[in-house]
Write a protein that holds these residues in place. Structure first.
Motif, mmCIF file in Angstrom:
data_model
loop_
_atom_site.group_PDB
_atom_site.id
_atom_site.type_symbol
_atom_site.label_atom_id
_atom_site.label_comp_id
_atom_site.label_asym_id
_atom_site.label_seq_id
_atom_site.Cartn_x
_atom_site.Cartn_y
_atom_site.Cartn_z
ATOM 1 N N ALA A 125 0.824 -1.207 0.000
ATOM 2 C CA ALA A 125 0.000 0.000 0.000
ATOM 3 C C ALA A 125 0.859 1.258 0.000
ATOM 4 C CB ALA A 125 -0.932 -0.005 1.217
ATOM 5 N N GLN A 130 1.468 4.056 -3.177
ATOM 6 C CA GLN A 130 1.253 5.481 -2.984
ATOM 7 C C GLN A 130 2.508 6.291 -3.310
ATOM 8 O OE1 GLN A 130 -1.527 6.505 0.480
ATOM 9 N NE2 GLN A 130 -1.121 4.344 0.883
ATOM 10 N N LYS A 140 -4.048 8.349 -3.968
ATOM 11 C CA LYS A 140 -4.726 7.074 -3.676
ATOM 12 C C LYS A 140 -5.413 6.518 -4.930
ATOM 13 C CE LYS A 140 -5.600 8.075 1.212
ATOM 14 N NZ LYS A 140 -4.713 7.026 1.745
ATOM 15 N N ILE A 144 -4.606 2.899 -6.530
ATOM 16 C CA ILE A 144 -5.645 1.871 -6.721
ATOM 17 C C ILE A 144 -5.690 1.410 -8.172
ATOM 18 C CG2 ILE A 144 -8.138 1.465 -6.696
ATOM 19 C CD1 ILE A 144 -8.243 3.315 -4.227
ATOM 20 N N LEU A 165 -2.767 -0.861 -8.727
ATOM 21 C CA LEU A 165 -3.047 -2.137 -8.055
ATOM 22 C C LEU A 165 -3.965 -3.001 -8.914
ATOM 23 C CD1 LEU A 165 -3.060 -4.006 -5.539
ATOM 24 C CD2 LEU A 165 -4.995 -2.651 -4.689
ATOM 25 N N CYS A 166 -5.031 -2.399 -9.440
ATOM 26 C CA CYS A 166 -5.974 -3.151 -10.287
ATOM 27 C C CYS A 166 -5.288 -3.693 -11.534
ATOM 28 C CB CYS A 166 -7.147 -2.256 -10.688
ATOM 29 S SG CYS A 166 -8.234 -1.786 -9.331
ATOM 30 N N LEU A 188 -5.982 -3.044 -0.878
ATOM 31 C CA LEU A 188 -6.931 -1.950 -1.125
ATOM 32 C C LEU A 188 -7.410 -1.344 0.186
ATOM 33 C CD1 LEU A 188 -8.693 -0.347 -3.125
ATOM 34 C CD2 LEU A 188 -10.401 -2.166 -2.939
ATOM 35 N N ILE A 245 -4.667 0.918 1.527
ATOM 36 C CA ILE A 245 -4.541 2.154 0.739
ATOM 37 C C ILE A 245 -5.605 3.150 1.180
ATOM 38 C CG2 ILE A 245 -4.810 3.185 -1.548
ATOM 39 C CD1 ILE A 245 -3.567 0.690 -2.736
ATOM 40 N N LEU A 246 -6.825 2.681 1.327
ATOM 41 C CA LEU A 246 -7.924 3.551 1.743
ATOM 42 C C LEU A 246 -7.768 3.998 3.196
ATOM 43 C CD1 LEU A 246 -10.891 1.636 0.075
ATOM 44 C CD2 LEU A 246 -9.776 3.725 -0.742
#
Length: 498
Positions: free
Chosen positions: A125, A129, A152, A156, A159-160, A369, A372-373
């Motif tokens: 994460a 970032q 962020k 994301i 990451l996806c 995820l 990250i959030l």
């Protein structure tokens, strides 16, 4: 369908498919193994945070470079332990498999959840970032940081993309890793060559640094604690050399390619890391390095002028390759653990067409995820920073334990006994000393976490408690993800122990 999970043969469309062994495919040879090793080790660290090593040794250039050499040598010794274990066990899962063989399933279970829920996901994460921050930095003026929401969002999206790539094609994942490994070497070569050229042209900062590399002032201020903390900082940049140990089943001629690719890749990284540090020190003063938040970017502004945007771009490329390799390895941990009964069965399955452990990848995606959030996860990384040295020590000790426990296990080669013994001693020092010097409440959190994992092990593995309708949920996910269990005939260490 009855309430049992489907097998690979139920998905076969013809007799040849039914007869073929359904398993992870061997996509890695020597050069792809070297690229994967380099790509997983080299992340944003060498371009962002050599500051920590130099700061820890009070600005002593000579000691700083010796620490980087020492970190490389420790990494090579630890990698040799991984190579002996990997070539002998020849089963994916890395430490999950090795610890299961040496210490039993309870410690393996504890290590697995520590890596999945804390170390791997929080580190991923933060790294994602870092990518978002550097990708957006050229679009913002000096002194104006990109907004957290934009960072962020970029993290994301990356990451996806990387999880999707790992899901649909292991071969494309390998090609992606090779391409970005080349990019990383170009970036490191730019720093090393640019710095050495500036030094040759008479750069005053560089000349002063190397003429006073072992100046008495900084040397007298250095303590054993300072050197230990410098090694703590430098070793972070070498993490990832265990990658091939985690994917043993996917390596062609594992007995030969595992040790050779690991050691060649690690040696190249070690040489480039030292060269990059020489490059930095050839251009920047000690104060400029220590005060920099991103030393590679500071270096770029110093010698590249209008082309300084290249350095943040290289950091982004390096981060992408690093995370791509990490996801490849991290997904094999729950996959191997589930086959041994340490996690739900769905994680032991691979896609019937892509031959990738999609359930395990999606689990890693979900936890990453979340962090990250969540935002501030650096405290969690620091709280479990000792996990790396604990793993190194346990892994080294497992080499000695398995030699006595499984003397008949086929070992293509053995490393000198002094290497694992030395690593165990170093690991004890790096785990125990920080808490003796600066007692922290962090260890309480760690103990609580490990107690919870042991309770989970007792309930799930020993008592075999399952949630209601868990089998039905497994079948639903299996159909949804088009996955099936592999044709696996057990761990090598279990066969050797019979």
């Amino acid at each position: 369908m009855s309430q049992t999970t489907a097998t690979s043969s139920e998905y076969a469309t013809n007799d040849n498919e039914a007869k073929a062994k359904f398993e992870l495919k061997k996509n890695f040879g020597f050069w792809s193994g070297v690229a994967l090793t380099i790509g997983t080790i080299v992340g944003s660290g060498i371009f962002v945070s050599p500051v920590g090593v130099l700061k820890s040794v009070h600005g002593s250039i000579g000691v700083c470079l010796l620490v980087w050499v020492g970190c490389g040598l420790i990494a090579m010794m630890s990698a040799l332990c991984y190579c002996e274990l990997g070539a002998s066990l020849r089963t994916s899962g890395g430490e999950v498999t090795g610890f299961h063989a040496a210490y039993g399933p309870a410690l393996s279970f504890m290590f697995l959840w520590s890596r999945l829920m804390i170390s791997n996901s929080t580190s991923s994460a933060i790294t994602l970032q870092v990518f978002g921050s550097y990708l957006l930095s050229p679009f913002y003026s000096d002194g104006c940081a990109p907004p957290d929401s934009a960072i962020k969002l970029i993290a994301i999206l990356l990451l996806c993309f990387l999880i999707y790539l790992n899901c649909v094609s292991v071969k494309k994942t390998v090609k992606f890793e090779i391409a970005f490994s080349i990019t990383k070497f170009l970036a490191m070569a730019l720093v090393a060559t640019g710095g050495i050229v500036c030094l040759a042209l008479g750069n005053e900062a560089g000349r002063y640094n190397f003429e006073n590399a072992f100046a008495a002032g900084p040397l007298t201020a250095i303590t054993a604690w300072d050197v230990g903390m410098a090694f703590y900082q430098g070793s972070w940049s070498y993490t990832g050399y265990h990658i091939l140990y985690s994917i043993c089943e996917e390596i062609k001629n594992v007995k030969k390619n595992l040790p050779q690719a690991t050691m060649v890749g690690l040696l190249l990284v070690m040489v480039m890391y030292i060269s990059v540090n020489i490059g930095y020190l050839s251009v920047l003063t000690v104060d400029e390095i220590i005060s920099s938040k991103a030393v590679a970017v500071t270096f770029g502004h110093k010698i590249l002028g209008p082309m300084a945007f290249i350095m943040p771009l290289f950091v982004c490329f390096s981060t992408m390759g690093n995370q791509n390799g990490s996801y490849l390895a991290d997904a094999r941990l729950p996959f191997a653990a589930a086959r041994s009964g340490l996690m739900p069965r769905i994680f032991s399955m691979i896609h019937i067409k892509f031959y990738s452990p999609i359930p395990a990848l999606l689990a890693h995606f979900t936890v990453t995820l979340f962090f990250i959030l969540l935002g501030d996860v650096e405290s969690l990384i620091n709280a479990f920073a000792f996990l790396g040295w604990t793993t190194t020590g346990l892994n080294a000790a497992s080499v000695l334990i398995l030699r006595r426990k499984l003397p008949n296990l086929d070992r293509p080669y053995q490393i000198p006994t002094v290497i694992p013994i030395l690593l165990v001693c170093l690991s004890i020092f790096f785990v125990v000393v920080p808490f003796l010097r600066r007692p922290s409440f962090v260890i309480v959190y760690a103990v609580i976490f490990y107690i919870l994992t042991l309770i989970g092990y007792y309930l799930y593995v020993v008592k075999k408690l399952r949630l209601p309708k868990s089998r039905r949920a497994t079948i639903f996910l299996q159909k949804l993800l088009q996955c099936a269990e592999t044709d696996w005939d057990g761990n090598e260490f279990e066969k050797a122990g019979k």
